[in-house]
Write a protein that holds these residues in place. Structure first.
Motif, short mmCIF file in Angstrom:
data_model
loop_
_atom_site.label_atom_id
_atom_site.label_comp_id
_atom_site.label_asym_id
_atom_site.label_seq_id
_atom_site.Cartn_x
_atom_site.Cartn_y
_atom_site.Cartn_z
N THR A 130 0.85 -1.18 0.00
CA THR A 130 0.00 0.00 0.00
C THR A 130 0.89 1.24 0.00
OG1 THR A 130 -1.67 -1.20 1.25
CG2 THR A 130 -1.89 1.17 1.18
N VAL A 131 0.72 2.08 -1.01
CA VAL A 131 1.53 3.29 -1.15
C VAL A 131 0.61 4.49 -0.94
CG1 VAL A 131 3.02 4.61 -2.68
CG2 VAL A 131 3.04 2.12 -2.79
N VAL A 132 0.93 5.32 0.05
CA VAL A 132 0.14 6.51 0.35
C VAL A 132 0.94 7.73 -0.06
CG1 VAL A 132 -1.03 7.83 2.15
CG2 VAL A 132 -0.97 5.34 2.29
N LEU A 133 0.40 8.50 -1.02
CA LEU A 133 1.04 9.72 -1.51
C LEU A 133 0.32 10.92 -0.91
CD1 LEU A 133 0.94 8.69 -5.26
CD2 LEU A 133 2.92 8.57 -3.82
N GLU A 134 1.07 11.89 -0.39
CA GLU A 134 0.49 13.10 0.16
C GLU A 134 1.23 14.31 -0.37
OE1 GLU A 134 -1.25 11.82 4.50
OE2 GLU A 134 0.82 12.54 4.40
N GLY A 135 0.47 15.38 -0.64
CA GLY A 135 1.07 16.61 -1.11
C GLY A 135 0.04 17.72 -1.18
N CYS A 136 0.52 18.96 -1.30
CA CYS A 136 -0.40 20.08 -1.33
C CYS A 136 -0.80 20.48 -2.76
CB CYS A 136 0.17 21.28 -0.58
SG CYS A 136 1.73 21.89 -1.19
N ASP A 137 -0.04 20.06 -3.76
CA ASP A 137 -0.36 20.38 -5.15
C ASP A 137 -1.12 19.20 -5.77
OD1 ASP A 137 -0.52 21.32 -7.71
OD2 ASP A 137 1.64 21.58 -8.00
N LYS A 138 -2.41 19.37 -5.97
CA LYS A 138 -3.27 18.28 -6.46
C LYS A 138 -2.86 17.80 -7.84
CE LYS A 138 -8.12 17.04 -6.72
NZ LYS A 138 -9.50 17.50 -6.54
N GLU A 139 -2.48 18.72 -8.71
CA GLU A 139 -2.10 18.37 -10.08
C GLU A 139 -0.82 17.53 -10.09
OE1 GLU A 139 -0.85 20.59 -14.26
OE2 GLU A 139 -1.40 21.77 -12.51
N GLN A 140 0.19 17.96 -9.36
CA GLN A 140 1.46 17.24 -9.31
C GLN A 140 1.28 15.86 -8.66
OE1 GLN A 140 4.40 18.91 -6.68
NE2 GLN A 140 6.08 18.23 -7.99
N LEU A 141 0.45 15.79 -7.62
CA LEU A 141 0.20 14.53 -6.92
C LEU A 141 -0.50 13.52 -7.83
CD1 LEU A 141 0.43 13.29 -4.04
CD2 LEU A 141 -1.91 14.02 -3.70
N LEU A 143 -0.51 13.50 -11.11
CA LEU A 143 0.39 13.13 -12.20
C LEU A 143 1.40 12.07 -11.76
CD1 LEU A 143 1.37 13.70 -15.11
CD2 LEU A 143 2.87 15.44 -14.14
N PHE A 144 1.96 12.24 -10.56
CA PHE A 144 2.94 11.26 -10.08
C PHE A 144 2.26 9.92 -9.78
CE2 PHE A 144 5.80 9.44 -6.79
CZ PHE A 144 6.90 9.27 -7.61
N ALA A 145 1.04 9.95 -9.24
CA ALA A 145 0.31 8.70 -8.99
C ALA A 145 0.01 7.98 -10.30
CB ALA A 145 -0.98 8.98 -8.23
N SER A 146 -0.33 8.72 -11.34
CA SER A 146 -0.60 8.08 -12.63
C SER A 146 0.67 7.53 -13.28
CB SER A 146 -1.31 9.06 -13.58
OG SER A 146 -0.43 10.08 -13.96
N LYS A 147 1.82 8.17 -13.02
CA LYS A 147 3.09 7.64 -13.53
C LYS A 147 3.43 6.30 -12.86
CE LYS A 147 5.44 11.85 -14.96
NZ LYS A 147 6.55 12.77 -14.68
N ILE A 148 3.17 6.21 -11.56
CA ILE A 148 3.40 4.95 -10.86
C ILE A 148 2.45 3.88 -11.39
CG2 ILE A 148 3.21 3.77 -8.63
CD1 ILE A 148 4.14 6.36 -7.30
N ARG A 149 1.18 4.23 -11.53
CA ARG A 149 0.16 3.29 -11.97
C ARG A 149 0.40 2.82 -13.41
NH1 ARG A 149 -4.88 3.28 -14.45
NH2 ARG A 149 -6.42 1.94 -13.47
#
Length: 178
Positions: A130-141, A143-149
């Motif tokens: 389980t990978v939990v990503l957190e950040g304040c920039d919704k767009e950047q977050l 995009l990075f989640a979709s790169k992992i996926r």
């Protein structure tokens, strides 16, 4: 007029907003975000609220009205609460680990997948799958989640792959035996 654009943006305590045309800066306890606002959009600051409105009602300014209201609202929400995306790794031997500023994924390839973690994003790995990503920039977050996926999108036959937390993958029957 945009239905979303008409809504005021509530600014919580601890969030500081500076608007010097055309730059908007939002500061909060989780970070600082900046956005360039086009000339056709007006931002008015009142007590605890921001109001976004078009300068002149043209087709282009009305199209941008709701967009920039949503972008500004996401900035305010991000610096005050942070956004969170959870990815689930499903498959035999699929696991993730964080080493320094890199996330290392074992996804059934002959090699490990190493991705650099962008600034402003924090990653927690729970039980290796389980990978939990957190950040304040919704767009950047996102995009990075979709790169992992994108390394192993979920497949419909066995259900293996990387999926979002509440994602439903329709399963297929596969070959039928004799």
């Amino acid at each position: 007029m945009s239905r979303i654009g008409k809504l005021p943006i509530k600014v919580p305590n601890g969030v500081e907003i500076n608007y010097n045309v055309p730059n908007l800066t939002v500061k909060g306890k989780f970070g600082e975000l900046q956005q360039v606002i086009p000339d056709s959009i007006i931002i008015e600051q009142t007590e605890g609220n921001l109001i976004v409105s078009p300068k002149v009602k043209t087709r282009n300014s009305q199209a941008l009205h709701g967009l920039y209201r949503s972008l500004i609202n996401n900035m305010v929400t991000g610096v005050s609460e942070q956004f969170k995306i959870t990815l689930l790794l499903q498959g035999v031997g699929y696991r993730a680990a964080v080493q320094g500023k890199k996330i290392i994924l074992n996804l059934g390839y002959s090699h490990q997948v190493e991705l650099d973690i962008p600034n402003g994003i924090t990653i927690n790995v729970i039980k290796n799958t389980t990978v939990v990503l957190e950040g304040c920039d919704k767009e950047q977050l996102g995009l990075f989640a979709s790169k992992i996926r994108a390394w192993r999108p979920p497949e419909p036959y066995k259900g293996k792959g990387i999926r979002y937390e509440n994602e439903i993958v329709k399963r297929k029957a596969g070959k039928s035996g004799k």
